[in-house]
Structures are given as C-alpha cells and as structure tokens.
Design an enzyme around this catalytic site. Structure first.
Site, PDB file in Angstrom:
ATOM      1  NE  ARG A  43      -3.610  -1.931   1.760  1.00  0.00           N
ATOM      2  CZ  ARG A  43      -4.611  -2.196   3.020  1.00  0.00           C
ATOM      3  NH1 ARG A  43      -4.544  -2.128   3.758  1.00  0.00           N
ATOM      4  NH2 ARG A  43      -5.507  -3.494   2.301  1.00  0.00           N
ATOM      5  CE  LYS A  62     -21.248 -18.814   5.217  1.00  0.00           C
ATOM      6  NZ  LYS A  62     -21.423 -17.894   6.732  1.00  0.00           N
ATOM      7  N   GLY A  72      -9.005  -9.277  -1.135  1.00  0.00           N
ATOM      8  CA  GLY A  72      -7.665  -9.991  -1.038  1.00  0.00           C
ATOM      9  C   GLY A  72      -7.480 -11.644  -1.547  1.00  0.00           C
TER      10      GLY A  72
END
Length: 403
Positions: free
Chosen positions: A42, A203, A361
C-alpha cells in the site's frame, strides 16, 4: 463515470505548487507483526503521487487511518509505527505529527521545507472522522491549500478525510486512484463486449448485491467456490456435504431468472473435484459429474473439463472482471481450476485480446499463487470498495472528486 480532476490539472488550477501544502489521503492500514510492517504494497501504491507532489515542491501531509480505534487514542494504533517503513519505500526522511488539525500541525507545516513529507496521526483517533463531521474537515483543511485522494480502498466510506475534505478544498485524484478509476471504467463502466465476470468465494449471501448487479451488466457470469454449490442445489443437484446455503436456493433461482431475462449466460461447473475430507491430496479424492456426488462427499473445486470450457468462454470475450476463487485454492489439489483459468486469462491479456481487472484479498492471493497476477491489466487491492463498485454503488470518496 463522471469526470474527476487529476494531478494533470494541478498547475492549471493552482499555478506553481512550490511551498503549497497538500493533504494527501493514502492507505497506510498496513499489516504488522511484532511492531514491524510485513507488507509495504500500500505504501508503494501511493509512491508515485507522493513523489510527484514532493518533486513539485509541495509540502506533503499524509492522512490515513490505522485499525479501528473507535475515536480513542491508542499507542498500538499510532501511525508513528509505520514512519520507518514509509521512509524506506520513499527513500526520504518523513516527519511524524501527532495531530491532524490545529496549532501543532500549523507549527509542523512551518518547519517543513518545500518538498518535505509528513505523516499526520491516525485519523480515526478523532470521533468526527467516521461521522464525516464538517467541523473536523474544516479544521484539517485550515492548514492546507489543496487535497488529493489516493486511497480508493477507503473511497466507499463517507468520512471527513475521504469525502469531507474534498468539499472544502480544491480536490484531485492521486495517481493510484486515477489508475484504479480508469481500469474500473474499462471493466464495467464502458467495457468492450463481450464481458465475462468470475465471482467465487464461500457464500452467496456475501455477494448477493454483486450477483444481482452483474447479471444486468455482463454477457457471461462464471460462478465458482462454495457459491456455485448453492446455485447447483437451486437447480436440483444433490451437493452432498458441500458448503451450501440451502436457505438461499430461491434467491439463487431469482438471480438465474434475472440473468436469463438480461441475456446473461451463467456458467456453473458440470464436473467437480470431490472428497470426503478437506485435507491436502486426500485418499477419497475423485473427479465426477455434478450429478454423481455422494451424500458423504464435498465439492471442493471445479473439474478439469469445466475449467477448460470456462477458458474457452474467456477466449470469446474482450473484458473480464474477477472476484473470488473457483475452489478451495489454499490447499492442493483444490487450486487446479482457479490456476488453470487464471493462466488462460493472463495469456489472453498478454496477447492483447482481453482486458482483465481483478480485486479482493482472496483473488489477489489466488492470482499470485497461479503466477498470473503480473499479466492482468489491473489488480485492485481494495476489498470493500471493489465489492461495492461491483454492486454498482456510488462511492462517496469518488463522487466527491467529480469535476
């Protein structure tokens, strides 16, 4: 996507910025272990913007949050802990300022020379940050001449330093933010068709809004991971002991119907890799048709035939958006389908026939694992902001930059 101002227009708007003070919102929410930064990705993302402004003689004040201190000061969440890592990446000395507004910041600005860089304290130590308090935004802005947002990962939050400051100072997108917005516009804003989307993960419930939005936007929707099991169950397939949200089968059928109405083809695996236990290379491992899954077996990856067919789908597309793996990629051999499709997408991108944008991610980890990440057109490290963009939501931090 509405137009936004970039650093290219800085000189036209403000003239010479030498000695002027830039507030630059960056993402320094870095992973730490034993007081040391373990991944400087980052910081490196913000490097072009920081060095460009510093090179033009601006005094650069970096604003960022770190963890979730909930409006209270905490020594373990002070941004003083990342100063060393930032200095190492920038190759420059960086001042730390233990406030974000007021006389201490004003004094520090007075000490800084043209081109110097400082990191202000964790913005979330102030309760007004997450409430987007206009008074806090005004107080921070009082010590600066202009504002640059280079933190797309925080752009889905309407906070004082992501949205509020853009309302009270001349506001610009930094180079990392600009690259992200241009890549996202190519992927879903104004894409070259046909467009494919890969959506995987455990999910359906976590990506309902994404799926509902995508079926109206793309030509091919490839569903993988545990989510695919829920869709297979909705179509009457017995998925055995597989991870599956049986209470969402009606919702899955609604999404399939919406896709049908929009002319979007949904791709589910028809051969799968199954096992009686979730372990590396288990003895019960086998590949079968989805209709042959036994009651005591779990689907843990798409099968090789499905992976090949999905690769053929990508060969006929011009744009790809990817979020989530096709199987339990963290453990061999359940990474095979993800790796195969990632390599196909990377090869198509490298030869110039596909624009490929990926984010999240798990996705970044999976593409790195496949050795495919470097050939993708763009990889976003923003989790929540990337998902909200895929849901078709307006991101407050981006909207505030609209020219």
């Amino acid at each position: 996507m509405s137009a936004f101002k970039t650093l290219d227009t800085l000189g036209d708007d403000l003239g010479d910025v030498n000695g002027k003070v830039a507030l630059v919102r960056v993402d320094l929410n870095l992973p730490m272990q034993d007081g040391a930064v373990t991944d400087d990705t980052r910081i490196r993302a913000a490097l072009p913007t920081i060095l460009e402004l510093s090179g033009k003689g601006a005094k650069v004040l970096l604003l960022a949050h770190f963890g979730r201190p909930k409006g209270e000061r905490s020594s373990t969440m002070s941004l003083s802990m990342v100063v060393g890592a930032v200095e190492k990446v920038l190759g420059k000395e960086v001042m730390f300022v233990p406030e974000i507004a007021g006389p201490v910041v004003a004094q520090s600005v007075g000490i800084l020379r043209a081109g110097d860089i400082a990191i202000l304290e964790n913005t979330r130590f102030w309760k007004g940050e997450e409430k987007n308090d206009p008074e806090l935004a005004q107080a921070i802005a009082a010590n600066a001449d202009f504002y640059v947002n280079d933190a797309f990962s925080a752009a889905h939050r309407a906070h004082a330093t992501t949205e509020g400051l853009a309302r009270v100072l001349p506001a610009y997108a930094g180079r990392s933010m600009q690259a992200e917005l241009e890549a996202l516009d190519k992927a879903l804003g104004n894409p070259e068709k046909p467009v494919a989307a890969v959506v995987g993960g455990a999910k359906v419930s976590s990506k309902l809004e994404v799926l509902k939005h995508l079926v109206t936007m793309v030509d091919h929707l490839i569903i993988g991971g545990g989510m695919a099991n829920t869709f297979l169950a909705a179509k009457g397939v017995d998925v055995g002991k597989s991870l599956c949200e049986h209470d969402l089968t009606d919702t899955a059928n609604e999404i399939l119907a919406a896709a049908d109405a929009s002319g979007c083809t949904v791709h589910l695996p028809y051969d799968v890799v199954v096992s009686k236990e979730f372990a590396a290379n288990p003895p019960s491992l086998r590949t079968c048709n989805v209709h042959e899954v036994e009651a005591d077996e779990m689907i843990l990856d798409a099968g090789p035939a499905a992976a090949e067919t999905l690769g053929d789908v990508l060969k006929n597309c011009r744009t790809l958006v990817w979020n989530g793996p096709l199987g339990a990629f963290e453990m061999a051999p359940f990474d095979a389908a993800t790796v195969a499709l990632a390599k196909t997408a990377a090869a198509l991108t490298a030869e110039g026939s596909l624009v490929s944008v990926a984010g999240g991610g798990d996705t970044v980890a999976a593409l790195n694992h496949a050795g495919a990440a470097q050939d993708f057109t763009y990889i976003s490290t923003a989790g929540g902001a990337f998902l909200e963009w895929m849901e078709g939501k307006e991101l407050p931090g981006v909207a505030a930059l609209s020219a």
